[in-house]
Design an enzyme around this catalytic site. Structure first.
Site, mmCIF file in Angstrom:
data_model
loop_
_atom_site.group_PDB
_atom_site.id
_atom_site.type_symbol
_atom_site.label_atom_id
_atom_site.label_comp_id
_atom_site.label_asym_id
_atom_site.label_seq_id
_atom_site.Cartn_x
_atom_site.Cartn_y
_atom_site.Cartn_z
ATOM 1 N N ASP A 246 0.794 -20.513 7.798
ATOM 2 C CA ASP A 246 0.116 -21.373 8.750
ATOM 3 C C ASP A 246 -1.346 -21.504 8.323
ATOM 4 O O ASP A 246 -1.967 -20.518 7.929
ATOM 5 C CB ASP A 246 0.184 -20.749 10.154
ATOM 6 C CG ASP A 246 0.634 -21.738 11.200
ATOM 7 O OD1 ASP A 246 -0.076 -22.735 11.395
ATOM 8 O OD2 ASP A 246 1.698 -21.509 11.817
ATOM 9 N N ASP B 281 -1.866 -26.522 11.025
ATOM 10 C CA ASP B 281 -2.036 -26.602 12.475
ATOM 11 C C ASP B 281 -2.916 -27.795 12.864
ATOM 12 O O ASP B 281 -3.998 -27.974 12.298
ATOM 13 C CB ASP B 281 -2.695 -25.297 12.945
ATOM 14 C CG ASP B 281 -2.612 -25.123 14.448
ATOM 15 O OD1 ASP B 281 -1.496 -25.133 14.985
ATOM 16 O OD2 ASP B 281 -3.676 -24.975 15.090
ATOM 17 N N GLU C 107 0.938 -30.633 11.194
ATOM 18 C CA GLU C 107 1.245 -30.783 12.618
ATOM 19 C C GLU C 107 0.359 -31.916 13.132
ATOM 20 O O GLU C 107 -0.857 -31.790 13.169
ATOM 21 C CB GLU C 107 0.953 -29.468 13.354
ATOM 22 C CG GLU C 107 1.576 -29.464 14.740
ATOM 23 C CD GLU C 107 0.934 -28.469 15.694
ATOM 24 O OE1 GLU C 107 1.607 -28.076 16.658
ATOM 25 O OE2 GLU C 107 -0.241 -28.102 15.506
ATOM 26 N N HIS D 267 7.712 -22.413 18.359
ATOM 27 C CA HIS D 267 7.076 -21.410 19.221
ATOM 28 C C HIS D 267 6.298 -22.029 20.370
ATOM 29 O O HIS D 267 5.819 -21.306 21.242
ATOM 30 C CB HIS D 267 6.164 -20.524 18.370
ATOM 31 C CG HIS D 267 5.022 -21.307 17.799
ATOM 32 N ND1 HIS D 267 5.195 -22.303 16.855
ATOM 33 C CD2 HIS D 267 3.696 -21.284 18.048
ATOM 34 C CE1 HIS D 267 4.029 -22.828 16.566
ATOM 35 N NE2 HIS D 267 3.095 -22.228 17.265
ATOM 36 N N ASP D 268 6.101 -23.351 20.366
ATOM 37 C CA ASP D 268 5.402 -24.025 21.466
ATOM 38 C C ASP D 268 6.364 -24.759 22.398
ATOM 39 O O ASP D 268 5.948 -25.210 23.463
ATOM 40 C CB ASP D 268 4.423 -25.085 20.936
ATOM 41 C CG ASP D 268 3.279 -24.497 20.132
ATOM 42 O OD1 ASP D 268 2.874 -23.355 20.409
ATOM 43 O OD2 ASP D 268 2.793 -25.200 19.222
HETATM 44 O O1 TEU Z 1 -0.179 -26.433 18.616
HETATM 45 C C1 TEU Z 1 -0.858 -27.574 18.992
HETATM 46 C C2 TEU Z 1 -0.232 -28.148 20.202
HETATM 47 O O2 TEU Z 1 -0.432 -27.726 21.291
HETATM 48 C C3 TEU Z 1 0.616 -29.288 19.956
HETATM 49 O O3 TEU Z 1 1.014 -29.460 18.690
HETATM 50 C C4 TEU Z 1 1.741 -29.542 20.862
HETATM 51 O O4 TEU Z 1 2.847 -28.753 20.544
HETATM 52 C C5 TEU Z 1 2.048 -31.006 20.675
HETATM 53 O O5 TEU Z 1 0.920 -31.738 20.912
HETATM 54 C C6 TEU Z 1 3.139 -31.473 21.546
HETATM 55 O O6 TEU Z 1 2.752 -31.508 22.879
HETATM 56 C C7 TEU Z 1 -0.703 -25.612 17.642
HETATM 57 C C8 TEU Z 1 0.050 -24.301 17.613
HETATM 58 O O7 TEU Z 1 1.394 -24.556 17.259
HETATM 59 C C9 TEU Z 1 -0.107 -23.610 18.924
HETATM 60 O O8 TEU Z 1 0.665 -22.446 19.009
HETATM 61 C C10 TEU Z 1 -1.581 -23.304 19.107
HETATM 62 O O9 TEU Z 1 -1.802 -22.763 20.364
HETATM 63 C C11 TEU Z 1 -2.435 -24.547 18.931
HETATM 64 O O10 TEU Z 1 -2.079 -25.332 17.809
HETATM 65 C C12 TEU Z 1 -3.895 -24.174 18.742
HETATM 66 O O11 TEU Z 1 -4.078 -23.627 17.469
#
Ligand code: TEU
Ligand code: CA
Length: 546
Positions: free
Chosen positions: A98, A199, A250, A314-315
Site C-alpha cells: 500500500d 491509496d 484507488e 477492508h472498507d
Molecule cells: O480509503 C479511501 C476511502 O474512504 C474510499 O476509497 C472509499 O472506500 C470510496 O470512496 C468509496 O466510498 C482509503 C483506505 O482504503 C481506507 O482504509 C483509509 O481509511 C483511507 O483511504 C484514508 O487513508
C-alpha cells in the site's frame, strides 16, 4: 491489446492485523502472513496486496503513517518483512504494498516540524491557511469529519485534511515533498516489491483557491483536480517506469471517461484502478444499476486500459452479506458473486475470508467497534441530536469493521486467530464458517474459487475476451458472453432467492453448451432456455454443433 503478466493475475488482499496472530498480542502480524502463505498459494492467486504495515500511531489502521521506512511494531519489523517478501517470491507469487501519500499521520516528524512555526522550512509541506472571518477557510467536508480544516492554535492557521484530523494532507505542489515521496517509493521498489496499491491517489491535487462548495456533502471536490495527471506522469517518469511492476490506483468519484486518463495504455500513469461506482451507488444489490456500471466501464476501457473487479475490501462490507444472501443460500450466493467478479473484464480481487464466504457482523454496542469513520460519524450525529440507538443501527450495515473481523481459521477459541485477546471481536459464526471446515468439504466456496482461478490460467478468454450482455433489462438474471478468437463462454447468473428462467437468444441457440463450472449438481438446459435455481451460477463453453 498487448499481453502482460499483471493482466492475467488474480490478487488476494491481506489485511494482516486480522489475518493470523503469532505472538498472542491479539493482532495479526507479518509472521502470521508468512505462516499462512501456503494456504494463500493453495488458492492459486498470483499477487498479494498487503495493507499498510508502516510505522503508525494506528488511528486509521495504518493509513496514518509516521515513518514510511519503518515497520509497525504490531506487524513485526523490517527483517520479518524482508523474510515475507522472500517467502512470497519463493512460492512464485508477487507482493504489492500500500502506498499512502495523500496524507501522513499528524505524528510524522514532517508534520511536527511543519506545525512548529510559520517559517519552518517544512511549513509548506502541508496545506496551511488563515482563518476566514474567524472561521474555517471554506465549507468542505472531509471523509471522516464535518470539516477538512483543523485549527492549529500555536500559529492560528488551519491545516487541511481529507480524512481524520490525525491525517493532514501533504502539499503535492511542493517539489521537495514529491522528491521525498519518490525517494521512499524507490526504497521499497529496490527491495524488490512488485508494485503498489495507491491509496486515494486521485486526491493529491487540490482545487487551487479552495472555493466554497454548493453541496458540501458531495465530497467529490476532493479528487480528480487539475494537476493530478502531471503528478502521476512525473511519478511514472521518475519512478514507476524503471521497474517491472504493477500499479493499481484507488480512484474514488471517477467516471469511465476520466478513468481512462489514469489507466490509458498511452498515458504513462497507472496500470489499473479501483473505481467505486458500485460501492458508492449500491448500498445493497441493484442488478440494473450494476449492469449499467459494468457496461459503461467496459465501453470506456476495453482495448484501451485495464479495469479491476471487486465487491468488497477492508472498507466495504463483505459481499455475501451486502450483495448476496448470507443466510439460506450463503454458499451458492458466495459462489455466484465469485463467478461474476472473476468473469467480468478486469483484474479480480479477493479480500481475505471471501474465499470461505465470511459474512458481515453485528456487534451490540458502539464500544465493540473500532472503525474511525464509523466512530466519528456516530459522534457527529449524536452531538447533533440524533437518537444514539437509531444512529448506531443506521451505521451498522456499512461499518468498515464488517470486513475487519479476524480471519476464521477453525472452530476453536477465537477461531484459531489468536491465543490472546483479539483487537476486535470475532464474528461468532466462526464455529460453522472457517478455513478448516472449508478445506475438508470438496463443495466449499474455497475449492470453487480455486477452480475459478485455475480457469483463468488455462483460458485466455477469461482475461482478454470481449464482453456482450445478453440480459439487458432483466432484474435478476445476468447472462453475458466472453469471446476470444475461437473460444466463447456464456456466463449465466440467477441473482435471486427465487427460481428463474433465461431464454437463450437466437444468436446463441445453434451452439452446444459445455459446462465449465457450476455451483449446483444438476443443470436444466434445453435448446431454448435455461431453468435456474436460486443463486445458480454457471459458466458454459459454446461450441459449434456437429
Ligand atoms: O480509503 C479511501 C476511502 O474512504 C474510499 O476509497 C472509499 O472506500 C470510496 O470512496 C468509496 O466510498 C482509503 C483506505 O482504503 C481506507 O482504509 C483509509 O481509511 C483511507 O483511504 C484514508 O487513508
Ligand atoms: Ca501479533
Amino acid at each position: 491489446m498487448n499481453q502482460t503478466w499483471w493482466k492475467e493475475a488474480v490478487v488476494y488482499q491481506v489485511y494482516w492485523r486480522s489475518f493470523y496472530d503469532t505472538n498472542g498480542d491479539g493482532y495479526g502480524d507479518l509472521k502470521g502472513v508468512i505462516e499462512k502463505l501456503d494456504y494463500i498459494k493453495r488458492l492459486g492467486v498470483d499477487v498479494i496486496w498487503l495493507n499498510p504495515c508502516y510505522e503508525s500511531p494506528d488511528r486509521d489502521n495504518g493509513y496514518d503513517i509516521s515513518d514510511y521506512y519503518g515497520v509497525m511494531e504490531k506487524a513485526g519489523n523490517i527483517d520479518i518483512w524482508e523474510e515475507l517478501l522472500k517467502e512470497v517470491h519463493d512460492r512464485g507469487m508477487k507482493l504489492i504494498m500500500d502506498l499512502v501519500v495523500n496524507h501522513t499521520s499528524d505524528q510524522h516528524p514532517w508534520f511536527q516540524e511543519s506545525r512548529s512555526s510559520k517559517d519552518n522550512p517544512k511549513r509548506d509541506w502541508y496545506i496551511w491557511k488563515d482563518p476566514v472571518d474567524g472561521k474555517e477557510p471554506n465549507n468542505w467536508r472531509s471523509y471522516f469529519t464535518p470539516s477538512t480544516w483543523e485549527l492549529d492554535k500555536k500559529t492560528n492557521q488551519y491545516y487541511f485534511h481529507s480524512f481524520a484530523v490525525e491525517q493532514p494532507d501533504l502539499n503535492w505542489k511542493n517539489e521537495e515533498v514529491r522528491e521525498e515521496i519518490y525517494r521512499m517509493m524507490r526504497y521499497w521498489l529496490d527491495k524488490g516489491i512488485d508494485g503498489f496499491r495507491m491509496d486515494v491517489i486521485n486526491l493529491l491535487a487540490k482545487i487551487e483557491d479552495y472555493p466554497n462548495a454548493a453541496k458540501p456533502e458531495h465530497i467529490n471536490y476532493l479528487g480528480n483536480n487539475p494537476g493530478i495527471h502531471e503528478y502521476l506522469q512525473e511519478m511514472h517518469e521518475k519512478v514507476l517506469r524503471h521497474y517491472d511492476i504493477f500499479t493499481v490506483g484507488e480512484i474514488p468519484f471517477v467516471t469511465p471517461e476520466d478513468g481512462l486518463l489514469y489507466v490509458g495504455e498511452d498515458r504513462k500513469e497507472l496500470h489499473t484502478l479501483f473505481h467505486f461506482q458500485v460501492a458508492d451507488d449500491m448500498p445493497s444489490w441493484d442488478m440494473l444499476r450494476y449492469k449499467e456500471i459494468q457496461q459503461t466501464w467496459y465501453d470506456g476501457l476495453f482495448g484501451k486500459g485495464w479495469n479491476s473487479q471487486f465487491l468488497n475490501n477492508h472498507d466495504h462490507t463483505r459481499q455475501v452479506t451486502r450483495y448476496g444472501n448470507d443466510k439460506e443460500y450463503r454458499i451458492e450466493s458466495a459462489k455466484l458473486l465469485g463467478t461474476m467478479v472473476h468473469t467480468m473484464p478486469g483484474m479480480p480481487y479477493i479480500f481475505q475470508g471471501e474465499e470461505i464466504g465470511m459474512t458481515g457482523v453485528r456487534f451490540s454496542s458502539i464500544e465493540d467497534y473500532n472503525d474511525i469513520a464509523m466512530k466519528n460519524k456516530y459522534k457527529e450525529l449524536v452531538e447533533n441530536g440524533g437518537d444514539p440507538e437509531k444512529v448506531f443501527e443506521s451505521l451498522l450495515p456499512l461499518s468498515r469493521d464488517n470486513s475487519r473481523t479476524p480471519m476464521q481459521w477453525n472452530d476453536s477459541g477465537h477461531a484459531g486467530f489468536t491465543t490472546g485477546t483479539p483487537w476486535i471481536k470475532l464474528n461468532p459464526n466462526y464455529k460453522e464458517i472457517n478455513v478448516e471446515a472449508a478445506l475438508k468439504d470438496p463443495h466449499s466456496v474455497f475449492y470453487y474459487y480455486q477452480k475459478l482461478i485455475q480457469l483463468r490460467k488455462e483460458h485466455p478468454v477469461m482475461v482478454y475476451g470481449n464482453f456482450t450482455d445478453f440480459s439487458k433489462g432483466h432484474e435478476t438474471i445476468y447472462a453475458y458472453t466472453r469471446e476470444l478468437e475461437n473460444e466463447t463462454w456464456l456466463i449465466v447468473l440467477n441473482h435471486s432467492d427465487e427460481n428463474g428462467q433465461f431464454e437463450i437468444p437466437n444468436d446463441l441457440s445453434d451452439k452446444k453448451m459445455k459446462p465449465i463450472l457450476h455451483n449446483y449438481d444438476t443443470m436444466m438446459i434445453d435448446d431454448h432456455k435455461i431453468e435456474l435455481k436460486p443463486h445458480e451460477a454457471m459458466i458454459l463453453e459454446l461450441q459449434l454443433k456437429e
